[in-house]
Design a protein around this motif. Structure first.
Motif, PDB file in Angstrom:
ATOM      1  N   ILE A 178      40.641  47.162  44.989  1.00 38.32           N
ATOM      2  CA  ILE A 178      40.745  45.694  45.071  1.00 38.32           C
ATOM      3  C   ILE A 178      40.376  45.060  43.731  1.00 38.32           C
ATOM      4  CG2 ILE A 178      39.739  43.633  46.132  1.00 38.32           C
ATOM      5  CD1 ILE A 178      39.549  45.288  48.753  1.00 38.32           C
ATOM      6  N   LYS A 179      39.315  45.553  43.085  1.00 39.87           N
ATOM      7  CA  LYS A 179      38.918  45.034  41.772  1.00 39.87           C
ATOM      8  C   LYS A 179      40.012  45.292  40.729  1.00 39.87           C
ATOM      9  CE  LYS A 179      33.978  45.654  42.558  1.00 39.87           C
ATOM     10  NZ  LYS A 179      32.794  46.446  42.189  1.00 39.87           N
ATOM     11  N   MET A 180      40.583  46.484  40.781  1.00 40.29           N
ATOM     12  CA  MET A 180      41.642  46.822  39.833  1.00 40.29           C
ATOM     13  C   MET A 180      42.862  45.939  40.049  1.00 40.29           C
ATOM     14  SD  MET A 180      41.304  50.987  39.659  1.00 40.29           S
ATOM     15  CE  MET A 180      42.958  51.170  39.098  1.00 40.29           C
ATOM     16  N   ASN A 181      43.187  45.673  41.294  1.00 41.99           N
ATOM     17  CA  ASN A 181      44.330  44.812  41.606  1.00 41.99           C
ATOM     18  C   ASN A 181      44.111  43.410  41.045  1.00 41.99           C
ATOM     19  OD1 ASN A 181      46.868  44.248  42.955  1.00 41.99           O
ATOM     20  ND2 ASN A 181      45.633  42.990  44.355  1.00 41.99           N
ATOM     21  N   ASP A 182      42.891  42.904  41.187  1.00 36.05           N
ATOM     22  CA  ASP A 182      42.564  41.587  40.659  1.00 36.05           C
ATOM     23  C   ASP A 182      42.726  41.565  39.135  1.00 36.05           C
ATOM     24  OD1 ASP A 182      41.536  38.867  40.820  1.00 36.05           O
ATOM     25  OD2 ASP A 182      39.716  39.686  39.895  1.00 36.05           O
ATOM     26  N   LYS A 183      42.262  42.612  38.477  1.00 41.38           N
ATOM     27  CA  LYS A 183      42.390  42.690  37.016  1.00 41.38           C
ATOM     28  C   LYS A 183      43.859  42.748  36.594  1.00 41.38           C
ATOM     29  CE  LYS A 183      37.948  44.897  36.106  1.00 41.38           C
ATOM     30  NZ  LYS A 183      37.257  46.091  35.602  1.00 41.38           N
ATOM     31  N   VAL A 184      44.640  43.496  37.330  1.00 37.24           N
ATOM     32  CA  VAL A 184      46.067  43.606  37.016  1.00 37.24           C
ATOM     33  C   VAL A 184      46.752  42.255  37.184  1.00 37.24           C
ATOM     34  CG1 VAL A 184      48.261  44.613  37.787  1.00 37.24           C
ATOM     35  CG2 VAL A 184      46.249  46.074  37.524  1.00 37.24           C
ATOM     36  N   GLU A 185      46.419  41.535  38.221  1.00 36.76           N
ATOM     37  CA  GLU A 185      47.007  40.213  38.441  1.00 36.76           C
ATOM     38  C   GLU A 185      46.611  39.243  37.332  1.00 36.76           C
ATOM     39  OE1 GLU A 185      45.935  38.990  42.371  1.00 36.76           O
ATOM     40  OE2 GLU A 185      47.324  40.387  43.329  1.00 36.76           O
ATOM     41  N   ARG A 186      45.352  39.279  36.900  1.00 41.85           N
ATOM     42  CA  ARG A 186      44.915  38.407  35.806  1.00 41.85           C
ATOM     43  C   ARG A 186      45.619  38.778  34.508  1.00 41.85           C
ATOM     44  NH1 ARG A 186      39.084  39.007  35.184  1.00 41.85           N
ATOM     45  NH2 ARG A 186      39.100  40.575  36.796  1.00 41.85           N
TER      46      ARG A 186
END
Length: 75
Positions: free
Chosen positions: A15-23
């Motif tokens: 979930i954290k990685m997904n957030d970073k990818v979206e940013r």
């Protein structure tokens, strides 16, 4: 640490990685827009420069003709 805790940590990491990818995707989109804007500005500057140089070339050629005529009149 049990299996449940390991699974929870793995899901949290994803979930954290997904957030970073979206940013990062948003940041890249913004940068791409800036690059495209700058590219357009450079094209306009190049066009203005070419027009100015072409006009200066025409004036220089005309000025050369005038100076040759002035030289002939002096002779």
């Amino acid at each position: 640490m049990g299996i449940g805790d390991k699974m929870w940590d793995a899901i949290a990491t994803v979930i954290k990685m997904n957030d970073k990818v979206e940013r990062m995707a948003i940041a890249m989109k913004t940068q791409q827009e800036k690059i495209e804007d700058l590219t357009g500005r450079v094209i306009r500057l190049e066009t203005a420069l070419e027009i100015a140089l072409a006009q200066q070339g025409i004036r220089a050629k005309a000025g050369t003709k005038v100076s040759k005529l002035e030289d002939k009149e002096k002779a």
